[in-house]
Design a protein around this motif. Structure first.
Motif, PDB file in Angstrom:
ATOM      1  N   LYS A  48       0.816  -1.215   0.000  1.00  0.00           N
ATOM      2  CA  LYS A  48       0.000   0.000   0.000  1.00  0.00           C
ATOM      3  C   LYS A  48       0.850   1.265   0.000  1.00  0.00           C
ATOM      4  N   LEU A  49       2.113   1.139   0.406  1.00  0.00           N
ATOM      5  CA  LEU A  49       2.998   2.306   0.516  1.00  0.00           C
ATOM      6  C   LEU A  49       3.822   2.557  -0.741  1.00  0.00           C
ATOM      7  N   THR A  50       3.806   1.629  -1.690  1.00  0.00           N
ATOM      8  CA  THR A  50       4.795   1.665  -2.767  1.00  0.00           C
ATOM      9  C   THR A  50       4.665   2.880  -3.689  1.00  0.00           C
ATOM     10  N   PHE A  51       3.458   3.409  -3.861  1.00  0.00           N
ATOM     11  CA  PHE A  51       3.312   4.587  -4.730  1.00  0.00           C
ATOM     12  C   PHE A  51       4.057   5.778  -4.126  1.00  0.00           C
ATOM     13  N   GLY A  52       3.828   6.023  -2.861  1.00  0.00           N
ATOM     14  CA  GLY A  52       4.544   7.111  -2.193  1.00  0.00           C
ATOM     15  C   GLY A  52       6.035   6.872  -2.150  1.00  0.00           C
ATOM     16  N   MET A  53       6.450   5.629  -1.932  1.00  0.00           N
ATOM     17  CA  MET A  53       7.867   5.290  -1.907  1.00  0.00           C
ATOM     18  C   MET A  53       8.527   5.585  -3.251  1.00  0.00           C
ATOM     19  N   TYR A  54       7.839   5.205  -4.320  1.00  0.00           N
ATOM     20  CA  TYR A  54       8.357   5.492  -5.657  1.00  0.00           C
ATOM     21  C   TYR A  54       8.514   6.997  -5.868  1.00  0.00           C
ATOM     22  N   LEU A  55       7.506   7.770  -5.481  1.00  0.00           N
ATOM     23  CA  LEU A  55       7.549   9.209  -5.722  1.00  0.00           C
ATOM     24  C   LEU A  55       8.733   9.873  -5.028  1.00  0.00           C
ATOM     25  N   MET A  56       9.034   9.465  -3.804  1.00  0.00           N
ATOM     26  CA  MET A  56      10.027  10.186  -3.008  1.00  0.00           C
ATOM     27  C   MET A  56      11.439   9.611  -3.063  1.00  0.00           C
ATOM     28  N   HIS A  57      11.652   8.444  -3.663  1.00  0.00           N
ATOM     29  CA  HIS A  57      12.879   7.690  -3.400  1.00  0.00           C
ATOM     30  C   HIS A  57      14.161   8.377  -3.853  1.00  0.00           C
ATOM     31  N   ILE A  58      14.099   9.231  -4.863  1.00  0.00           N
ATOM     32  CA  ILE A  58      15.330   9.893  -5.328  1.00  0.00           C
ATOM     33  C   ILE A  58      15.909  10.801  -4.249  1.00  0.00           C
ATOM     34  N   PHE A  59      15.065  11.418  -3.443  1.00  0.00           N
ATOM     35  CA  PHE A  59      15.556  12.276  -2.362  1.00  0.00           C
ATOM     36  C   PHE A  59      16.487  11.497  -1.431  1.00  0.00           C
ATOM     37  N   PHE A  60      16.111  10.279  -1.094  1.00  0.00           N
ATOM     38  CA  PHE A  60      16.938   9.454  -0.210  1.00  0.00           C
ATOM     39  C   PHE A  60      18.091   8.806  -0.975  1.00  0.00           C
ATOM     40  N   LEU A  61      17.797   8.297  -2.147  1.00  0.00           N
ATOM     41  CA  LEU A  61      18.813   7.553  -2.889  1.00  0.00           C
ATOM     42  C   LEU A  61      20.026   8.418  -3.228  1.00  0.00           C
TER      43      LEU A  61
END
Length: 362
Positions: free
Chosen positions: A296-309
């Motif tokens: 259920k969290l994967t859409f938000g995770m995809y959107l934000m992941h570059i900030f962390f990566l």
């Protein structure tokens, strides 16, 4: 509450991780803009494996999952109802992150205010420089727009009808290779016409029809799905990895499209690997609660992941892609997993806020 499909949740969880594996791998060959450099044999091998053999199926898997769940539309649902339901879920978070990727990089000198303001003005038209991964949202929007149009046909199409369309789609997957090795303009393309003979039967629409065909017309036993899925995935993944390894001579700078000549998501090898992987996932019957929750969290995770990566990559690579802090075979998955964990925790916390569906889609 809709019953969750175990293998679909597993696909979402794994495909999201593979997206981060792809972007972690890019540190070891993307030089700048559209020019790339593989610095040594180790980088050549492990980028081929992680980004090529494993990561290329991530985007097509997300598309097949969306189509698997949404096509054809539910009986009685109108086009406007479908659009309202789907776009209210994805557009507010998407627009929010378009703005964030335009502005936030200024905070760590990753951008200038001039660039940020330019990116902000371009938000209605395309993704900002820091939000390159958001390209995926545009074909997803396109598929949502076309689903009400193709649903009536899929409801009455026979298996043979769908196989005919899928055959045309598979021919169209040769187009990236034909453009690269034969002619940049094919079957009517020229500077005044970009719509070639196979335009309307190509692209991600093929994955949409493939998803419907698998769901409705493939009733193979579990053992057959395991056998066919394994063979298809291994052949497709091996070719995808080899194509990068063959082209990526260490120390030779080249245009990125030449290096990634067989990495486009609508090429025969990627379609084959994706089909195989999807069949393998369908063999999963149950999922633990934590997989359901993570999915259920994967859409938000995809959107934000570059900030962390970006910051995790900077820390673990230490400015030297030839000699990162960990061996390349280890550092790529470590970057991806740490990014994944950070995104999962952040998205979960944001999901507890009122109106979180407009922030992270959950």
């Amino acid at each position: 509450m809709k019953e969750r499909i175990a293998f679909v949740d597993y696909i979402r969880v794994v495909a999201c991780l593979l997206v981060m594996v792809v972007h972690a791998s890019e540190n070891f060959y993307v030089h700048h803009d559209d020019v790339s450099l593989v610095v040594n044999e180790s980088n050549r091998l492990w980028v081929s494996f992680y980004d090529g053999a494993l990561g290329r199926i991530s985007v097509p898997l997300f598309i097949i999952v969306s189509a698997f769940l949404l096509v054809p539309m539910r009986q009685g649902m109108t086009m406007s109802q479908f659009y309202r339901r789907r776009f209210l879920r994805i557009l507010p978070p998407f627009i929010l992150f378009l703005v964030l990727y335009a502005l936030l990089p200024v905070a760590w000198d990753g951008s200038t205010w001039t660039q940020a303001l330019h990116d902000l003005k371009m938000v209605p038209f395309n993704f900002p420089a820091w939000g390159g991964h958001l390209w995926f949202m545009y074909p997803l929007i396109s598929l949502y727009l076309i689903i009400p149009v193709v649903s009536p046909w899929l409801e009455r199409a026979s298996a043979k009808d769908e196989r005919i369309f899928l055959g045309i789609f598979l021919v169209s997957t040769l187009i990236p290779w034909l453009r690269r090795f034969v002619s940049p303009e094919l079957w009517g393309e020229c500077f005044w016409n970009q719509f070639s003979a196979l335009w309307y039967c190509s692209g991600y629409l093929g994955y949409l029809v493939l998803a419907h065909y698998i769901r409705v017309h493939i009733d193979w036993s579990r053992s057959k799905r395991l056998r066919v899925g394994t063979v298809c995935f291994l052949i497709g993944a091996a070719f995808t990895a080899w194509s990068f390894w063959m082209k990526g001579d260490p120390g030779v700078m080249m245009k990125t499209p030449l290096l990634e000549w067989s990495w486009e998501f609508c090429t025969p090898n990627v379609v084959l690997a994706t089909f195989g992987a999807f069949l393998l996932f369908t063999c999963i019957d149950k999922a633990p609660a934590w997989i359901n929750g993570l999915a259920k969290l994967t859409f938000g995770m995809y959107l934000m992941h570059i900030f962390f990566l970006y910051h995790i990559s900077q820390w673990l690579i230490g400015g030297d892609v030839a000699s990162p802090l960990l061996p390349v075979w280890l550092v790529i998955p470590v970057i991806a997993v740490l990014t994944y964990i950070c995104c999962a925790v952040t998205t979960k916390l944001l999901s507890l806020l009122p109106g979180s569906k407009y922030i992270v889609g959950c």
